[in-house]
Design a protein around this motif. Structure first.
Motif, PDB file in Angstrom:
ATOM      1  N   ASP A  55     -37.231 -10.382  -4.094  1.00 19.39           N
ATOM      2  CA  ASP A  55     -38.353 -10.132  -4.852  1.00 19.39           C
ATOM      3  C   ASP A  55     -37.305  -9.609  -5.968  1.00 19.39           C
ATOM      4  OD1 ASP A  55     -40.799 -11.176  -3.796  1.00 19.39           O
ATOM      5  OD2 ASP A  55     -41.029  -9.413  -2.690  1.00 19.39           O
ATOM      6  N   VAL A  56     -37.809  -9.713  -7.217  1.00 22.13           N
ATOM      7  CA  VAL A  56     -37.177  -9.359  -8.663  1.00 22.13           C
ATOM      8  C   VAL A  56     -38.400  -8.410  -9.155  1.00 22.13           C
ATOM      9  CG1 VAL A  56     -36.101  -9.848 -10.383  1.00 22.13           C
ATOM     10  CG2 VAL A  56     -35.737 -11.074  -8.380  1.00 22.13           C
ATOM     11  N   GLU A  57     -38.071  -7.266  -9.506  1.00 24.77           N
ATOM     12  CA  GLU A  57     -39.041  -6.343 -10.240  1.00 24.77           C
ATOM     13  C   GLU A  57     -38.072  -5.804 -11.459  1.00 24.77           C
ATOM     14  OE1 GLU A  57     -41.100  -2.154  -9.820  1.00 24.77           O
ATOM     15  OE2 GLU A  57     -40.961  -3.304  -8.115  1.00 24.77           O
ATOM     16  N   LYS A  58     -38.844  -5.910 -12.611  1.00 20.36           N
ATOM     17  CA  LYS A  58     -38.213  -5.683 -13.956  1.00 20.36           C
ATOM     18  C   LYS A  58     -39.319  -4.623 -14.617  1.00 20.36           C
ATOM     19  CE  LYS A  58     -35.787  -9.996 -14.718  1.00 20.36           C
ATOM     20  NZ  LYS A  58     -34.879 -10.153 -15.423  1.00 20.36           N
ATOM     21  N   GLN A  59     -38.760  -3.644 -14.928  1.00 18.69           N
ATOM     22  CA  GLN A  59     -39.353  -2.729 -15.495  1.00 18.69           C
ATOM     23  C   GLN A  59     -38.405  -1.486 -16.556  1.00 18.69           C
ATOM     24  OE1 GLN A  59     -40.875   0.023 -12.397  1.00 18.69           O
ATOM     25  NE2 GLN A  59     -38.841   0.524 -11.455  1.00 18.69           N
ATOM     26  N   PHE A  60     -39.225  -0.947 -17.113  1.00 16.88           N
ATOM     27  CA  PHE A  60     -38.542   0.259 -18.071  1.00 16.88           C
ATOM     28  C   PHE A  60     -38.466   1.686 -17.469  1.00 16.88           C
ATOM     29  CE2 PHE A  60     -39.221  -3.162 -21.027  1.00 16.88           C
ATOM     30  CZ  PHE A  60     -37.893  -2.991 -21.798  1.00 16.88           C
ATOM     31  N   VAL A  61     -37.317   2.212 -17.324  1.00 15.22           N
ATOM     32  CA  VAL A  61     -37.097   3.633 -17.009  1.00 15.22           C
ATOM     33  C   VAL A  61     -36.371   4.353 -18.017  1.00 15.22           C
ATOM     34  CG1 VAL A  61     -35.946   4.994 -14.968  1.00 15.22           C
ATOM     35  CG2 VAL A  61     -37.023   2.626 -14.589  1.00 15.22           C
ATOM     36  N   ASP A  62     -37.102   5.611 -18.406  1.00 18.84           N
ATOM     37  CA  ASP A  62     -36.529   6.179 -19.331  1.00 18.84           C
ATOM     38  C   ASP A  62     -36.203   5.298 -20.616  1.00 18.84           C
ATOM     39  OD1 ASP A  62     -37.005   8.424 -18.171  1.00 18.84           O
ATOM     40  OD2 ASP A  62     -34.867   8.238 -16.964  1.00 18.84           O
ATOM     41  N   ASP A  63     -36.944   4.308 -21.001  1.00 22.76           N
ATOM     42  CA  ASP A  63     -36.887   3.331 -22.263  1.00 22.76           C
ATOM     43  C   ASP A  63     -35.684   2.536 -22.033  1.00 22.76           C
ATOM     44  OD1 ASP A  63     -38.909   4.555 -23.436  1.00 22.76           O
ATOM     45  OD2 ASP A  63     -37.850   6.044 -24.276  1.00 22.76           O
ATOM     46  N   SER A  64     -35.274   2.293 -20.839  1.00 18.79           N
ATOM     47  CA  SER A  64     -34.112   1.300 -20.507  1.00 18.79           C
ATOM     48  C   SER A  64     -34.482   0.286 -19.708  1.00 18.79           C
ATOM     49  CB  SER A  64     -33.062   2.061 -19.944  1.00 18.79           C
ATOM     50  OG  SER A  64     -32.281   2.734 -21.072  1.00 18.79           O
ATOM     51  N   PRO A  65     -34.255  -1.108 -19.584  1.00 21.33           N
ATOM     52  CA  PRO A  65     -34.855  -2.084 -18.640  1.00 21.33           C
ATOM     53  C   PRO A  65     -34.042  -1.767 -17.368  1.00 21.33           C
ATOM     54  CG  PRO A  65     -33.225  -2.842 -20.198  1.00 21.33           C
ATOM     55  CD  PRO A  65     -33.406  -1.554 -20.757  1.00 21.33           C
ATOM     56  N   GLN A  66     -34.500  -2.030 -16.163  1.00 27.92           N
ATOM     57  CA  GLN A  66     -34.289  -1.885 -15.022  1.00 27.92           C
ATOM     58  C   GLN A  66     -34.764  -2.970 -14.021  1.00 27.92           C
ATOM     59  OE1 GLN A  66     -34.428   1.810 -12.871  1.00 27.92           O
ATOM     60  NE2 GLN A  66     -34.136   1.094 -10.828  1.00 27.92           N
ATOM     61  N   THR A  67     -33.687  -3.681 -13.354  1.00 30.81           N
ATOM     62  CA  THR A  67     -34.198  -4.576 -12.567  1.00 30.81           C
ATOM     63  C   THR A  67     -33.912  -4.317 -11.099  1.00 30.81           C
ATOM     64  OG1 THR A  67     -33.709  -6.418 -13.954  1.00 30.81           O
ATOM     65  CG2 THR A  67     -33.821  -7.093 -11.963  1.00 30.81           C
TER      66      THR A  67
END
Length: 95
Positions: A55-67
């Motif tokens: 499963d791949v989850e893409k989100q923003f953490v502290d205004d940076s993209p994180q996969t």
């Protein structure tokens, strides 16, 4: 004995084992821990995602993209089956 080449390929085997052990991991963590290039990891993860193994989850953490990646139930079963085949191979050598 026919090994599943999706799992048996050395880099993907490391990825499977890492995710199996750690449950989930960020892209950058896997790159660092397995000493892979970003392009190499991305290519392998695409194959694993297409096979419904991660499963791949893409989100923003502290205004940076994180996969973040996590093995699916199918991915866990695929890895466990492969480990079982390796154990059976080792057992057959003792006979």
């Amino acid at each position: 004995m026919d090994f599943d080449t999706l799992v048996h390929q050395p880099t993907r085997l490391q990825i499977f084992a890492y995710l199996y052990r750690h449950d989930e991991a960020a892209f950058s963590e896997i790159v660092d821990e397995l000493d892979l290039t970003e392009g190499n990891l991305a290519s392998h993860m695409n194959k694993l995602a297409e096979a419904d193994c991660v499963d791949v989850e893409k989100q923003f953490v502290d205004d940076s993209p994180q996969t973040t990646y996590r093995l699916t139930d199918h991915g866990r079963e695929t890895f466990e089956d492969h480990v079982g085949q390796l154990e059976a191979l080792i057992e057959s050598l003792d006979e």
